[in-house]
Structures are given as C-alpha cells and as structure tokens.
Design a protein around this motif. Sequence first.
Motif, PDB file in Angstrom:
ATOM      1  N   ALA A  42      46.174  98.666  28.040  1.00 16.80           N
ATOM      2  CA  ALA A  42      46.209 100.340  27.594  1.00 16.80           C
ATOM      3  C   ALA A  42      46.697 101.138  28.359  1.00 16.80           C
ATOM      4  N   ASP A  43      46.884 100.846  29.926  1.00 15.74           N
ATOM      5  CA  ASP A  43      47.473 101.817  30.687  1.00 15.74           C
ATOM      6  C   ASP A  43      48.255 100.957  31.661  1.00 15.74           C
ATOM      7  N   ARG A 262      42.275 101.793  18.603  1.00 16.84           N
ATOM      8  CA  ARG A 262      43.692 102.969  18.720  1.00 16.84           C
ATOM      9  C   ARG A 262      43.105 104.319  19.378  1.00 16.84           C
ATOM     10  N   LEU A 263      44.005 104.797  20.404  1.00 21.52           N
ATOM     11  CA  LEU A 263      43.912 105.960  20.952  1.00 21.52           C
ATOM     12  C   LEU A 263      45.235 107.049  20.597  1.00 21.52           C
ATOM     13  N   THR A 349      48.428 104.226  21.251  1.00 19.54           N
ATOM     14  CA  THR A 349      48.124 103.404  22.222  1.00 19.54           C
ATOM     15  C   THR A 349      47.465 102.433  21.445  1.00 19.54           C
ATOM     16  N   TYR A 350      47.537 101.023  21.510  1.00 25.41           N
ATOM     17  CA  TYR A 350      46.901  99.925  20.777  1.00 25.41           C
ATOM     18  C   TYR A 350      45.947  99.425  21.882  1.00 25.41           C
ATOM     19  N   VAL A 351      44.499  99.298  21.819  1.00 25.83           N
ATOM     20  CA  VAL A 351      43.619  99.128  22.842  1.00 25.83           C
ATOM     21  C   VAL A 351      42.759  97.888  22.489  1.00 25.83           C
ATOM     22  N   PRO A 356      35.793  98.432  26.042  1.00 27.57           N
ATOM     23  CA  PRO A 356      34.696  98.951  25.628  1.00 27.57           C
ATOM     24  C   PRO A 356      34.923 100.154  24.713  1.00 27.57           C
ATOM     25  N   ALA A 357      33.588 100.394  23.983  1.00 22.96           N
ATOM     26  CA  ALA A 357      33.776 101.543  23.173  1.00 22.96           C
ATOM     27  C   ALA A 357      33.699 102.925  24.232  1.00 22.96           C
TER      28      ALA A 357
END
Length: 417
Positions: A42-43, A262-263, A349-351, A356-357
């Motif tokens: 994700a990063d 998603r973010l 961003t697809y996570v 985790p949540a």
Amino acid sequence: MGPATEREVATVASWVMTVVHPITRAWITTGGTGAQNYDEFADDAEITAIIEANPHSALGIEMPHRAPESLGKTFGDALPDAVTRLAEAKADGSYTPAEQVVVLYRITAPGEEPAYGIFAMVDTDQISTRADEPGLVIRNEDVFIAKVRERVALAEALGHLLSPVLLLQTGRGDELHAALARATDAAGAPAATDTDQTGRTHAIWLLGPGPEQDELTALAGGGELVVADGNHRSLAAQTGGFRRFLAVVTTPASVAIQPYNRLVSELPTTPDELLDRLRAAGAQITATDGPVQVPATGGSVVLQLPGQAYDVTLPHTGANRLENLDHALVERLLLREALGLDPGDKRITYVGGDYPASWLTGEVEAGRAELAILIAPVTVDDFVAVNLAREKMPRKSTWFTPKARGGLVVAELPDPA
C-alpha cells in the motif's frame, strides 16, 4: 504386456495435451532473493525499505525505480538497473540454473494446514475472459493497463519472468493437492527455503523429466484454472506475445480469500456532502463508535472519515449477482457516482488483507488519507460463480492467501522467433 486400457490411453493423452509445462530454463534461488510480489504494497516506501535491508531481494528487480540507488527515476528509465541487478544475482550465485523442471512448492506456518503448489509454465493462448472465448485459464478481474505495460516492459528488458501468476485448479484440485503432498513429503531436503513477512515458510524442490513430472503437470492442467492472483501479469503475457507465462498452480484447499480495502488520499468533496450523496442514492448510514473492524460478511461496508466511522448499506442497484457484490457497489455508487473518481485514480490505494483495520483507520487519523473503505471478503461461492460465467470481478476485489512468493523461481523467456 497386454493392450492399454481406456483409462491408460486417456491418461497418456491428457499428459500430452496438458496446458501446464516444465520450465525450459529456470533460475532457482539459493536463498535470500524471495520477495512479496510488486503489487502487495500500500506504500511504495515499504518497497524501498525492504530493498535497502536486503539488496538481494527480487523486489529490486521487479520494482527497479523503488530501489534506493534508483530513486527519482521513472520505471522505464530504471529498467537498465533491473537488468544489471538480475545479471549480478545470477553471477554471484544467488540463482542456479536448471532445465526442463517443474518446482514443487509448499508453504507452512504454525497453526495452519500446509499449502501446496507447483511452479510451471502455462500456455498463454489458453487465457479466456468471456464465455465465447475458449481456454482453460480464466482471468476474472478488470485491470489497470498502465501496470500491464510496466510488466511487459520489464519482461522484455529482462528476458525473464520473476513473479508467478497464481492459478487455482478447479477441476482436479483435490487430486493435485494429494499428489503434491505426497511428492513433497518424499522429496527430502528442499532446494531452498524462504520466510516471508508473516512468518510463513516457503520451500521448493526441483522435479526433472519423468513419470512424476508428467503426472503432476497433467493434474495441474486437468481442469479450468482460475487466476487467483496475477491478472496484470497474465494480461502482460498476452500483450507481450509471450507463448507461455510463469505460474504457480495451487489447489482450493491451499488458499483463502481475505478482505481487499481502499484508501482515498484526498476527497473531491466534503465528508458531509459524500454522506448526503450516498443517502440520496438510497444508502442506509449509521454512525458507529468503538474500534473499526472489517465487516465479516457482505451486505454493508464501513467508511472511516476524519473523526467518525459509519456503517453503510449500499442499495442493490445492479441487474445481477456480480453487479451487486459489495466491491462492485463501492466502485459504482461510492467511487464513481458519489465521489466522481475513476477506480484507477491515483488518489485511490487498494489495500490487501495483510493490512489490518487499525492500519487503515490510522492512515485517516494521521491525515495521510481522508477516507478508508473497509469491505468484507468476497465469498468463494461468489468468486467461483462469477468465474464460471466468464464474467470479471471488480478490480482488486480478491486477496488470496497465502501469496506465492516472487523471486524463488525465475523463468527465462525463449528468444523471439
């Protein structure tokens, strides 16, 4: 010896006709090169940190522009660096060559049943994306074409494939699972092992030409193969005109589907306006208190906005089962209609399920994102139903675990004809 039985003839025929083949020339890790696949992060900063801590990681080849010494370059400009890193890895003994092999694969972790697979090459012309398109390999998700182009450019520059497509054998999965369990149990010490970021141990064994290799490739190619991970890589094989692509064929008993969230880094509207648009579209919205969790089952999603989380039930506005999946509703009603964002927008961003949540909500609380969307995992029944109908899942909707490890087995592409 008497005449061959019908079963024996059929078995021989299936071996000859299988779509799964040995790797003509493989490069096998001697240790230390294993890596998460390029699309599991994700990063991007995580990729750089991993390469910096382990310069032998295949990530330095798969994502050359994220390697510390290549930062600032575009992906295309960094391709010569990838070529150099692969050549150095082969020269310094990080990989050893092998010919006409398949590679047995087992993933183990305390408290989990072993997962099994086989590294091999699969015929690209078997990829099917529609009901009227013949083929045993079913690709099931929409893709981001820019990522496909990067994968093609990397493979063409390297002349090698480092990251396998994960294929789920749906026709003879139970037989394949049992055969791989027997083969790995009898194979002795593995050629190499690798421990991933979750603590799982990945072990591989080489298997050369012979009856056992024939049997396993026949089982691996003995029914419809669903792309569980690697839709971009499989399309890259088609786009690049590669006759075959590198795959790990695994079994239904070896995998599970985790959430894919998603973010959104920047909202094009205010949080209140977003909620009002969703209500106007028929969504039911309830503010929630306490620690945010990913929904266990479908039917509603959780939105984490700055300072407040909400349970949101999106209306079923689709015409069929696929269009009413939570991921499809989020893409259509929330991203496209309420926010006016294309699913490929750089703000999204697809996570995957490895995060985790608490990590997702933490990104919002820290101001690095303005919205987190938490979505229940797709059920196996829905996944299978969509695939058998040759329909496409919403992009980035299935996070299969355990993941096949990149950089363990590298397949050399044949010279162009």
